[in-house]
Motif scaffolding. Structure first.
Motif, PDB file in Angstrom:
ATOM      1  N   ARG A 238       0.806  -1.235   0.000  1.00  0.00           N
ATOM      2  CA  ARG A 238       0.000   0.000   0.000  1.00  0.00           C
ATOM      3  C   ARG A 238       0.833   1.276   0.000  1.00  0.00           C
ATOM      4  O   ARG A 238       0.271   2.372  -0.017  1.00  0.00           O
ATOM      5  CB  ARG A 238      -0.938  -0.001   1.223  1.00  0.00           C
ATOM      6  N   SER A 239       2.168   1.163   0.031  1.00  0.00           N
ATOM      7  CA  SER A 239       3.031   2.341   0.132  1.00  0.00           C
ATOM      8  C   SER A 239       3.846   2.514  -1.149  1.00  0.00           C
ATOM      9  O   SER A 239       4.415   1.554  -1.672  1.00  0.00           O
ATOM     10  CB  SER A 239       3.964   2.214   1.342  1.00  0.00           C
ATOM     11  N   PHE A 240       3.931   3.771  -1.616  1.00  0.00           N
ATOM     12  CA  PHE A 240       4.597   4.066  -2.880  1.00  0.00           C
ATOM     13  C   PHE A 240       5.313   5.416  -2.792  1.00  0.00           C
ATOM     14  O   PHE A 240       4.923   6.289  -2.002  1.00  0.00           O
ATOM     15  CB  PHE A 240       3.584   4.105  -4.028  1.00  0.00           C
ATOM     16  N   LEU A 241       6.337   5.575  -3.626  1.00  0.00           N
ATOM     17  CA  LEU A 241       7.031   6.848  -3.764  1.00  0.00           C
ATOM     18  C   LEU A 241       6.716   7.385  -5.161  1.00  0.00           C
ATOM     19  O   LEU A 241       6.952   6.701  -6.161  1.00  0.00           O
ATOM     20  CB  LEU A 241       8.537   6.659  -3.589  1.00  0.00           C
ATOM     21  N   VAL A 242       6.168   8.601  -5.194  1.00  0.00           N
ATOM     22  CA  VAL A 242       5.684   9.193  -6.443  1.00  0.00           C
ATOM     23  C   VAL A 242       6.501  10.439  -6.760  1.00  0.00           C
ATOM     24  O   VAL A 242       6.638  11.331  -5.909  1.00  0.00           O
ATOM     25  CB  VAL A 242       4.183   9.549  -6.348  1.00  0.00           C
ATOM     26  N   ARG A 243       7.025  10.492  -7.992  1.00  0.00           N
ATOM     27  CA  ARG A 243       7.752  11.675  -8.468  1.00  0.00           C
ATOM     28  C   ARG A 243       6.992  12.284  -9.638  1.00  0.00           C
ATOM     29  O   ARG A 243       6.581  11.572 -10.553  1.00  0.00           O
ATOM     30  CB  ARG A 243       9.185  11.312  -8.877  1.00  0.00           C
ATOM     31  N   THR A 244       6.809  13.586  -9.580  1.00  0.00           N
ATOM     32  CA  THR A 244       6.044  14.302 -10.607  1.00  0.00           C
ATOM     33  C   THR A 244       6.894  15.439 -11.150  1.00  0.00           C
ATOM     34  O   THR A 244       6.882  16.541 -10.595  1.00  0.00           O
ATOM     35  CB  THR A 244       4.736  14.856 -10.014  1.00  0.00           C
ATOM     36  N   GLY A 269      11.773  14.247   0.479  1.00  0.00           N
ATOM     37  CA  GLY A 269      12.744  14.775  -0.466  1.00  0.00           C
ATOM     38  C   GLY A 269      12.046  15.521  -1.582  1.00  0.00           C
ATOM     39  O   GLY A 269      11.200  16.384  -1.339  1.00  0.00           O
ATOM     40  N   GLU A 270      12.342  15.174  -2.820  1.00  0.00           N
ATOM     41  CA  GLU A 270      11.683  15.792  -3.965  1.00  0.00           C
ATOM     42  C   GLU A 270      10.517  14.954  -4.462  1.00  0.00           C
ATOM     43  O   GLU A 270       9.951  15.248  -5.528  1.00  0.00           O
ATOM     44  CB  GLU A 270      12.703  15.997  -5.096  1.00  0.00           C
ATOM     45  N   ALA A 271      10.127  13.921  -3.719  1.00  0.00           N
ATOM     46  CA  ALA A 271       9.027  13.046  -4.096  1.00  0.00           C
ATOM     47  C   ALA A 271       7.918  13.138  -3.051  1.00  0.00           C
ATOM     48  O   ALA A 271       8.003  13.897  -2.076  1.00  0.00           O
ATOM     49  CB  ALA A 271       9.524  11.608  -4.243  1.00  0.00           C
ATOM     50  N   VAL A 272       6.854  12.351  -3.258  1.00  0.00           N
ATOM     51  CA  VAL A 272       5.747  12.257  -2.312  1.00  0.00           C
ATOM     52  C   VAL A 272       5.562  10.792  -1.945  1.00  0.00           C
ATOM     53  O   VAL A 272       5.461   9.921  -2.831  1.00  0.00           O
ATOM     54  CB  VAL A 272       4.438  12.816  -2.909  1.00  0.00           C
ATOM     55  N   ARG A 273       5.565  10.522  -0.646  1.00  0.00           N
ATOM     56  CA  ARG A 273       5.328   9.150  -0.160  1.00  0.00           C
ATOM     57  C   ARG A 273       3.824   8.956  -0.014  1.00  0.00           C
ATOM     58  O   ARG A 273       3.164   9.660   0.740  1.00  0.00           O
ATOM     59  CB  ARG A 273       6.031   8.923   1.171  1.00  0.00           C
ATOM     60  N   LEU A 274       3.286   7.991  -0.751  1.00  0.00           N
ATOM     61  CA  LEU A 274       1.843   7.802  -0.865  1.00  0.00           C
ATOM     62  C   LEU A 274       1.443   6.499  -0.190  1.00  0.00           C
ATOM     63  O   LEU A 274       2.113   5.469  -0.358  1.00  0.00           O
ATOM     64  CB  LEU A 274       1.474   7.747  -2.355  1.00  0.00           C
ATOM     65  N   VAL A 275       0.367   6.539   0.593  1.00  0.00           N
ATOM     66  CA  VAL A 275      -0.204   5.330   1.187  1.00  0.00           C
ATOM     67  C   VAL A 275      -1.632   5.199   0.671  1.00  0.00           C
ATOM     68  O   VAL A 275      -2.443   6.121   0.817  1.00  0.00           O
ATOM     69  CB  VAL A 275      -0.189   5.390   2.722  1.00  0.00           C
ATOM     70  N   MET A 276      -1.931   4.064   0.061  1.00  0.00           N
ATOM     71  CA  MET A 276      -3.251   3.828  -0.502  1.00  0.00           C
ATOM     72  C   MET A 276      -4.182   3.229   0.554  1.00  0.00           C
ATOM     73  O   MET A 276      -3.746   2.575   1.500  1.00  0.00           O
ATOM     74  CB  MET A 276      -3.159   2.904  -1.704  1.00  0.00           C
ATOM     75  N   ALA A 277      -5.477   3.437   0.364  1.00  0.00           N
ATOM     76  CA  ALA A 277      -6.468   2.921   1.307  1.00  0.00           C
ATOM     77  C   ALA A 277      -6.617   1.405   1.219  1.00  0.00           C
ATOM     78  O   ALA A 277      -7.127   0.773   2.150  1.00  0.00           O
ATOM     79  CB  ALA A 277      -7.812   3.601   1.068  1.00  0.00           C
ATOM     80  N   SER A 278      -6.174   0.816   0.102  1.00  0.00           N
ATOM     81  CA  SER A 278      -6.211  -0.638  -0.051  1.00  0.00           C
ATOM     82  C   SER A 278      -4.963  -1.079  -0.800  1.00  0.00           C
ATOM     83  O   SER A 278      -4.222  -0.248  -1.348  1.00  0.00           O
ATOM     84  CB  SER A 278      -7.472  -1.071  -0.812  1.00  0.00           C
ATOM     85  N   ALA A 279      -4.734  -2.389  -0.824  1.00  0.00           N
ATOM     86  CA  ALA A 279      -3.500  -2.916  -1.421  1.00  0.00           C
ATOM     87  C   ALA A 279      -3.620  -2.943  -2.945  1.00  0.00           C
ATOM     88  O   ALA A 279      -3.863  -3.989  -3.559  1.00  0.00           O
ATOM     89  CB  ALA A 279      -3.217  -4.308  -0.879  1.00  0.00           C
ATOM     90  N   ARG A 280      -3.459  -1.794  -3.547  1.00  0.00           N
ATOM     91  CA  ARG A 280      -3.448  -1.697  -5.007  1.00  0.00           C
ATOM     92  C   ARG A 280      -2.551  -0.535  -5.405  1.00  0.00           C
ATOM     93  O   ARG A 280      -2.416   0.454  -4.679  1.00  0.00           O
ATOM     94  CB  ARG A 280      -4.852  -1.492  -5.565  1.00  0.00           C
ATOM     95  N   ALA A 281      -1.944  -0.671  -6.567  1.00  0.00           N
ATOM     96  CA  ALA A 281      -1.060   0.385  -7.060  1.00  0.00           C
ATOM     97  C   ALA A 281      -1.885   1.578  -7.521  1.00  0.00           C
ATOM     98  O   ALA A 281      -2.960   1.412  -8.112  1.00  0.00           O
ATOM     99  CB  ALA A 281      -0.211  -0.139  -8.206  1.00  0.00           C
ATOM    100  N   PRO A 282      -1.420   2.799  -7.249  1.00  0.00           N
ATOM    101  CA  PRO A 282      -2.153   3.978  -7.718  1.00  0.00           C
ATOM    102  C   PRO A 282      -2.134   4.074  -9.242  1.00  0.00           C
ATOM    103  O   PRO A 282      -1.168   3.667  -9.882  1.00  0.00           O
ATOM    104  CB  PRO A 282      -1.399   5.144  -7.065  1.00  0.00           C
TER     105      PRO A 282
END
Length: 583
Positions: A238-244, A269-282
């Motif tokens: 459920r946890s991901f690192l997102v760079r935009t 850092g220069e990214a956003v640490r994302l936690v999803m409400a369920s176990a799926r990739a954003p």
């Protein structure tokens, strides 16, 4: 970990406690039942007002429960409070050191209070001083110690009589990461070396991962218990690192947090640490400005589960609307510090530092306790004259025109500095008047503060009686009453729970996006990630400067290929300490 056959240190059954506050009944604990085993470190985790301190005081026999029972090593606290108090030691949030006494005199006083035989004191003092690293400071006044050293002395005084059960109520609040690590080494030594049982409450969720087991409290109820690893495992996938690349990190965080299925979004850092409400990739395909985002899975943390549980019952915090735009253009230098020093007699609290802050930046000042951060802040606010150097704030030379500069500043002090005997509304009226607001303008700003900081429901409560999170909201609202161009925040989230810290930084990010310049000191290294630029200080000097990514990269190596901001901070401080010892 000790075997499962350990006897029970604590048995809590159906425990309830209520208080009368502002003519209303407040339920601090509501039917809690739990057990903790002997010889373990048990973490007591929960947001402000969850009931952690109340539970500690009930266990220590300092309060009487309305319902339920507590047994400490089989002894009922309600029936035999003195017997229980003979088995435990309790270190409250504000431990009562005597600041006009030396380290040695404080130890002697607490030995007298605890009835420690004089023949045992020399050996006990030597052990405690060695364990806490205070042996070189026995003749120093307690009032002259840094925050971390005061906490270690407080712990030493608590341990004058070795207990079977040690209660620590947020012992690391307001201390730097180096001191936090040292305090935990002491706790580990006590438990692993002597088999002592420890119950510790904390606002730092990375510390929860150091515990053998945890109890999660929310609004007086127990919402979870068990080993920290079990909570973390529940967040797998459920946890991901997102760079935009097309967005600033603050804009990306705000946009990502608003997407369906997102439980949490934090700048890292220069990214956003994302936690999803369920176990799926954003999946942000088709979402404007997010379609090209890079998404990488990362390992979950205990904090992910804690926040996930709380957000199931807590409302999403509101974002304060942006204040008026500052007069200067983006990128304009609004703070210029050149060769700044501050002397107190022969002592150099700040020693020849220089840096520049531009409009709309969040600029972080980090350092160990006593590094000179707060002294620097006070000079920049015009509250303390500089001994040497140049300071220009909002175009004004603070050595010649401090008053006009102060009119452009907002300041939130390290310690809650509002008026405890005044109500929330009275504080807002006082500070708005101090900033020369009156009439319709004053009424409008007070109304804005009550609504946007969700203070209306407590406007009649005295500031002293507010939970820490509400005190923080009120302090920030007062600092923003006159819509300042520059905001100074001196350790604003010390002791505040993760949800309140997220709410706070949501507001600060919105202010920065609107062009307000923010200077902040903090001991939460994850909060340093929100800063555009950082300066790390030690002994009044600047050790390093740059973005969080640059500082982490400089600290990386074979032993730490992917260091955290806390790892980088500790590495810099320890390297400076070694250089000082070798000189």
């Amino acid at each position: 970990m000790p075997p499962a056959t350990n006897p029970l240190a604590l048995e809590i059954a159906g425990l309830s406690k209520r208080f009368s506050l502002d003519k209303r009944q407040v339920t601090a604990l509501d039917g809690i039942s739990a057990r903790t085993k002997a010889g373990l470190v048990t973490g007591l985790i929960g947001p402000d007002g969850a009931g952690k301190t109340t539970l500690m005081r009930l266990i220590a026999g300092l309060l009487r429960a309305d319902a339920g029972a507590i047994r400490v090593f089989g002894v009922d606290v309600g029936a035999s409070p003195l017997a229980v108090q003979g088995m435990l030691s309790y270190m409250p949030q504000r431990f009562g050191l005597y600041e006009d006494l030396t380290v040695s005199e404080n130890l002697t006083l607490y030995a007298d209070l605890q009835g420690v035989p004089r023949a045992q004191r020399a050996a006990q003092f030597a052990t405690l001083l060695e364990m806490t690293g205070m042996a070189r400071f026995t003749s120093r006044l307690a009032g002259k110690l840094s925050g971390g050293m005061k906490q270690k002395l407080g712990l030493a005084c608590t341990l004058i009589r070795a207990p079977r059960l040690l209660l620590l109520d947020e012992p690391t609040v307001g201390v730097d990461p180096v001191s936090r690590r040292e305090l935990w080494h002491i706790v580990d030594h006590l438990v692993r070396g002597s088999g002592m049982s420890v119950l510790v409450s904390t606002a730092y969720l990375d510390e929860a991962e150091r515990c053998d087991e945890v109890l999660l409290l929310h609004e007086g109820r127990l919402i979870g218990e068990g080993q920290p690893g079990n909570f973390t495992a529940a967040m797998a996938g459920r946890s991901f690192l997102v760079r935009t690349p097309a967005l600033s990190k603050r804009a990306a965080q705000a946009l990502l947090a608003a997407q369906p299925g997102v439980a949490d979004a934090l700048i890292q850092g220069e990214a956003v640490r994302l936690v999803m409400a369920s176990a799926r990739a954003p999946d942000f395909v088709g979402v404007p400005r997010l379609g090209e985002a890079s998404i990488v899975p990362v390992a979950p943390r205990f904090e992910d589960r804690f926040v996930d549980l709380l957000k199931q019952t807590a409302p999403t915090p509101a974002t304060a609307p942006a204040p008026r735009a500052a007069a200067s253009e983006p990128g304009t230098r609004v703070i210029e510090v050149e060769h700044l020093s501050k002397l107190f007699g022969a002592f150099r609290a700040v020693d020849d530092i220089s840096f520049t802050v531009r409009r709309g930046e969040i600029f972080g000042l980090l350092g160990a306790n006593g590094a000179g951060k707060s002294t620097t802040f006070r000079m920049l606010c015009g509250l303390l004259p500089a001994s040497e150097g140049t300071l220009r704030v909002a175009g004004f030379d603070l050595r010649r025109a401090a008053a006009p500069a102060r009119a452009r500043l907002g300041y939130m002090a390290q310690k809650f500095s509002l008026y405890g005997d005044l109500s929330v509304l009275q504080n807002l009226r006082f500070f708005s008047a101090a900033y020369r607001l009156s009439g319709a303008r004053q009424a409008a700003r007070i109304g804005w503060a009550l609504e946007e900081f969700e203070l209306r429901q407590v406007q009649g409560a005295t500031a002293r009686d507010l939970p820490l999170g509400f005190k923080q909201r009120l302090a920030l609202a007062c600092a923003l009453m006159h819509e300042p161009d520059i905001l100074f925040l001196d350790e604003p989230t010390s002791g505040v729970d993760p949800l309140a810290r997220r709410e706070f930084w949501q507001r600060i990010n919105a202010l920065a996006e609107a062009g307000v310049t923010v200077l902040v000191t903090t001991h939460f290294m994850d909060e340093a990630e929100y800063c555009d630029h950082l300066v790390i200080m030690a002994q009044g000097r600047i050790l390093a400067a740059g973005s969080s990514e640059e500082l982490k990269q400089a600290a990386s190596g074979p032993a730490a290929p992917d260091p955290t901001m806390e790892d980088a901070f500790i590495a810099l401080i320890e390297a400076d300490t070694r250089r000082g010892a070798a000189a």
